[in-house]
Motif scaffolding. Sequence first.
Motif, PDB file in Angstrom:
ATOM      1  N   PRO A 106       0.671  21.287  -6.756  1.00 33.77           N
ATOM      2  CA  PRO A 106       0.336  19.994  -6.888  1.00 33.77           C
ATOM      3  C   PRO A 106       0.228  19.088  -5.471  1.00 33.77           C
ATOM      4  O   PRO A 106      -0.437  18.144  -5.095  1.00 33.77           O
ATOM      5  N   THR A 107       1.500  19.495  -4.797  1.00 32.80           N
ATOM      6  CA  THR A 107       1.630  18.713  -3.415  1.00 32.80           C
ATOM      7  C   THR A 107       0.485  19.611  -2.209  1.00 32.80           C
ATOM      8  O   THR A 107       0.655  18.913  -1.124  1.00 32.80           O
ATOM      9  N   GLY A 108       0.050  20.367  -2.414  1.00 33.89           N
ATOM     10  CA  GLY A 108      -1.134  20.854  -1.594  1.00 33.89           C
ATOM     11  C   GLY A 108      -0.522  22.629  -1.245  1.00 33.89           C
ATOM     12  O   GLY A 108       0.615  22.803  -1.532  1.00 33.89           O
ATOM     13  N   GLY A 109      -1.508  23.194  -0.818  1.00 34.62           N
ATOM     14  CA  GLY A 109      -1.359  24.687  -0.428  1.00 34.62           C
ATOM     15  C   GLY A 109      -1.021  25.448  -1.929  1.00 34.62           C
ATOM     16  O   GLY A 109      -1.540  25.006  -2.824  1.00 34.62           O
ATOM     17  N   GLY A 110      -0.281  26.716  -1.839  1.00 33.48           N
ATOM     18  CA  GLY A 110      -0.043  27.268  -3.006  1.00 33.48           C
ATOM     19  C   GLY A 110       0.830  28.284  -2.664  1.00 33.48           C
ATOM     20  O   GLY A 110       1.414  28.738  -1.529  1.00 33.48           O
ATOM     21  N   MET A 111       1.086  29.382  -3.624  1.00 33.36           N
ATOM     22  CA  MET A 111       1.844  30.396  -3.511  1.00 33.36           C
ATOM     23  C   MET A 111       1.482  31.546  -4.450  1.00 33.36           C
ATOM     24  O   MET A 111       0.774  31.584  -5.329  1.00 33.36           O
TER      25      MET A 111
END
Length: 325
Positions: free
Chosen positions: A261-266
């Motif tokens: 939700p805060t940006g980027g990913g995993m």
Amino acid sequence: MSKAERLIEMMITINAKRDFTVGELAKEFSVSKRTILRDLQELEQAGFPLYAEVGAAGGYHILKERILPPIAFSESEAKAIFFACQALQYYRDLPFEQETISVLKKFLNCLPLDVQNGITQIQNKVVFWIPDRHCDSPLLKEMFLVAVNRHAATIRYSSTHSESIRTIVPIGLYAMNGLWYCPAYCTAANQIRTFRVDRIREILEEAPCPKGKYPIPGSIQEYLEKTEAKNDHRLKIRLTDIGVKRCESECLLAGGLKPLPTGGGMIDMEIDHAALEWVADYILPFGKDATVLEPAELLERMRQKIWELHRQYCVAEQSGASRQA
């Protein structure tokens, strides 16, 4: 039974018999031999592959390439067939490429004009895009037949670093990201290996393989499910927004991709040990848009590749400076 019904039933019967006499068909369909001869002549004119042998042991035979009896399709079923074929359109090679083109042409010409227009709309509006890998697989159909016939094959195979002669027992074929793969038992390695079909340069020998001689699954589906269950490494990669977008198009990594939700990913998933080298090669060009966290072995591979690149370009720079001096 009407004549049309009798011809369809006769096609089904002939396909099953393969070899028959006019008398046998006349008795089975309760008509005269003259009627059967006329029916056979009509089937031959329609393209049914028959040939006759004269003499006491003569009769009719059907050629290897059989023609199947007519099948009735609804409009939705016809569109479903073309929709399914759209998924194969952008593969560079197919086991039955020319036959696929031929059957679609025949099928399309038999449909009413409004249904043809509906199918054209499907073809214009829906595409299963596959990247062009510029890798030809000229032996794809041959390897397909080796697998289907449950044969073993001795092949000349060109891997990333060398060329070798292997004897393999294919489990089957699967396609991924525009490439064809052949998992097979390799007699030299005494284990199952996955071979890229475009890297098979030559089939040197092919022979039937005794059932149960090698420990391989009975189907390609069973193999893929077992392989998925054997994943033994935890893969964790932190991604920027750009890294997320790049991984969304790679089916192997997209399954474990979780945008944040805060940006980027995993990427957080289980992966097989054999795939670590591929992941390292795939992630390396991401630069700062991907950070490998786990496993330690993958981190070490990344460091090694980065060091090799650094050394390559440092040596090139030093050589250039020396020449200028």
